[in-house]
Design a protein around this motif. Sequence first.
Motif, PDB file in Angstrom:
ATOM      1  N   UNK A   1      11.220  -4.275  -8.635  1.00 57.11           N
ATOM      2  CA  UNK A   1      10.420  -5.407  -8.178  1.00 57.11           C
ATOM      3  C   UNK A   1      10.683  -6.633  -9.021  1.00 57.11           C
ATOM      4  N   UNK A   2      10.032  -7.726  -8.671  1.00 52.36           N
ATOM      5  CA  UNK A   2      10.266  -9.007  -9.345  1.00 52.36           C
ATOM      6  C   UNK A   2       9.041  -9.536 -10.091  1.00 52.36           C
ATOM      7  N   UNK A   3       7.941  -8.783 -10.092  1.00 52.95           N
ATOM      8  CA  UNK A   3       6.696  -9.350 -10.623  1.00 52.95           C
ATOM      9  C   UNK A   3       6.516  -9.115 -12.114  1.00 52.95           C
ATOM     10  N   UNK A   4       6.784  -7.890 -12.579  1.00 58.11           N
ATOM     11  CA  UNK A   4       6.521  -7.619 -13.997  1.00 58.11           C
ATOM     12  C   UNK A   4       7.327  -6.426 -14.471  1.00 58.11           C
ATOM     13  N   UNK A   5       7.511  -6.338 -15.774  1.00 64.45           N
ATOM     14  CA  UNK A   5       8.194  -5.206 -16.387  1.00 64.45           C
ATOM     15  C   UNK A   5       7.359  -3.948 -16.172  1.00 64.45           C
ATOM     16  N   UNK A   6       8.029  -2.863 -15.831  1.00 60.16           N
ATOM     17  CA  UNK A   6       7.317  -1.614 -15.544  1.00 60.16           C
ATOM     18  C   UNK A   6       6.999  -0.894 -16.847  1.00 60.16           C
ATOM     19  N   UNK A   7       5.789  -0.375 -16.929  1.00 56.85           N
ATOM     20  CA  UNK A   7       5.368   0.422 -18.081  1.00 56.85           C
ATOM     21  C   UNK A   7       5.633   1.892 -17.762  1.00 56.85           C
ATOM     22  N   UNK A   8       6.558   2.563 -18.472  1.00 54.41           N
ATOM     23  CA  UNK A   8       6.852   3.968 -18.189  1.00 54.41           C
ATOM     24  C   UNK A   8       5.644   4.883 -18.346  1.00 54.41           C
ATOM     25  N   UNK A   9       4.612   4.430 -19.055  1.00 51.52           N
ATOM     26  CA  UNK A   9       3.414   5.252 -19.222  1.00 51.52           C
ATOM     27  C   UNK A   9       2.553   5.263 -17.962  1.00 51.52           C
ATOM     28  N   UNK A  10       2.716   4.239 -17.120  1.00 53.86           N
ATOM     29  CA  UNK A  10       1.928   4.180 -15.887  1.00 53.86           C
ATOM     30  C   UNK A  10       2.714   3.455 -14.798  1.00 53.86           C
ATOM     31  N   UNK A  11       3.839   4.025 -14.366  1.00 54.54           N
ATOM     32  CA  UNK A  11       4.653   3.355 -13.347  1.00 54.54           C
ATOM     33  C   UNK A  11       3.971   3.412 -11.983  1.00 54.54           C
ATOM     34  N   UNK A  12       4.206   2.403 -11.144  1.00 55.02           N
ATOM     35  CA  UNK A  12       3.642   2.429  -9.788  1.00 55.02           C
ATOM     36  C   UNK A  12       4.402   3.412  -8.903  1.00 55.02           C
ATOM     37  N   UNK A  13       3.896   3.602  -7.700  1.00 55.89           N
ATOM     38  CA  UNK A  13       4.597   4.450  -6.755  1.00 55.89           C
ATOM     39  C   UNK A  13       5.973   3.879  -6.438  1.00 55.89           C
ATOM     40  N   UNK A  14       6.958   4.745  -6.360  1.00 56.65           N
ATOM     41  CA  UNK A  14       8.324   4.305  -6.139  1.00 56.65           C
ATOM     42  C   UNK A  14       8.926   4.853  -4.865  1.00 56.65           C
ATOM     43  N   UNK A  15      10.227   4.908  -4.848  1.00 58.67           N
ATOM     44  CA  UNK A  15      10.988   5.451  -3.730  1.00 58.67           C
ATOM     45  C   UNK A  15      11.879   6.565  -4.255  1.00 58.67           C
TER      46      UNK A  15
END
Length: 433
Positions: free
Chosen positions: A169-183
Amino acid sequence: MKRILLLLLVLISSVFDAQINLNIGSTNVGSAPVSSFFSYSYVQQIYLKQEINTNAAGNITGLTFYLDPTATITDSSNWTLYLGHTSKSTFTSSTDWIPASQLTQVFAGNVTKNNGKVEVVLTTPFPYNNTDNLVIAAKESAPSIDINNFDEVFRVYPYLPNSTLYYKGDREVIDPASPPGGLRADYKSAITISGLIPNTTPGCPIVLYPANNAQYISLSPNISWQAVSGASSYKVSLGTGTGGTDIINQQVVSTNNLNLSPSIVLNRDTTYYLKVTAVSANGESAGCTENTFKTIPPIPVNDVCTGALVASTFPYSYVQSDAMSSTNNGGFILACANDGMNDGLWFKMIGDGGQYSIKVAPSTLSFDPKIGVFLGTCSNLTCVGTRDNGGGGTAETLVIPTISGTEYFINVGSYEDNVDMPEDVFTITITKL
């Protein structure tokens, strides 16, 4: 001097041998190990122990990823890499991330491309135990994107479905401790894993179909397996007992084919034992496990109209668990003008002058059921009505008025009127209204 030179040559040779190459010649591209087309990404990939195929536990000292030689990754170069062990072979959902607590950070910094490669020397070597599968995770944190001829530029190769889980995505750096749903993806990075010494013989192929312990397999299955790096051919054995070869006896299959069907029709309701091994100039993969599977059950008793099951007490409910073994008998049911259907499974009932609801609920998305209701005899059917409003996996309901003392025949089959399609598990419920 000669001894010193020989020792140096041995040491140099061992250094170059201490690496695992997995499909580094692939030209496919995908969103792994990072996305080059989005500002930020987080990707986890699972490499199976049998695919890595190292000869012993050891320290992973570096990772090399491959990409299009013309590509730029200037704005996709801020990487953090993590390694870990896992018992998983695939990701089961879009949120099935391997927890950050089970991963070890092994690198953080900017990477560069050199001759179509990104070579990362791990600041913290990772002790791979050669027992579990290996997870490789990568976070990319540069706030911009690279514009290339392809949306994604890193080389990947096809593998088991859901081998990779990624978010970009383009909004923010992903936190590996709480990543959003992916593909999820059915590919992984073409990769070199440095520090591990490969086995001289190829790894064991992963059987894709039939899956281990699968039920209701057709009598002419198309056996398929995953390609193995370094294999020059494969051997397939199939038998009716463990280690058996009475159906297929060590048949050699070229690397151009990753599937094989038995030359004879298998028996119904029978357990079979399957083994596939990979062969190279150095030998055959060892320790490969057998897959077992069971074929479809015998033809149902209500496969033909004359064997129709009787519904005499209402509400009537019946689970047709052996529907996939039905045949199309003499052809298609064409009693209803311009509304034919497969000859499937049969039921019958006696009308009492009231209305009855007939509902058929399939248990699989692949089965598109159709209900047909008829008067007369099995050799001379007269149309009462049919119902097929939905698609695969959708329940169908047909309401019919009845004549007291009249016998009604009910056919549950696939909706096609000119293609023989298999039925599947369903529940039929007949209710008096």
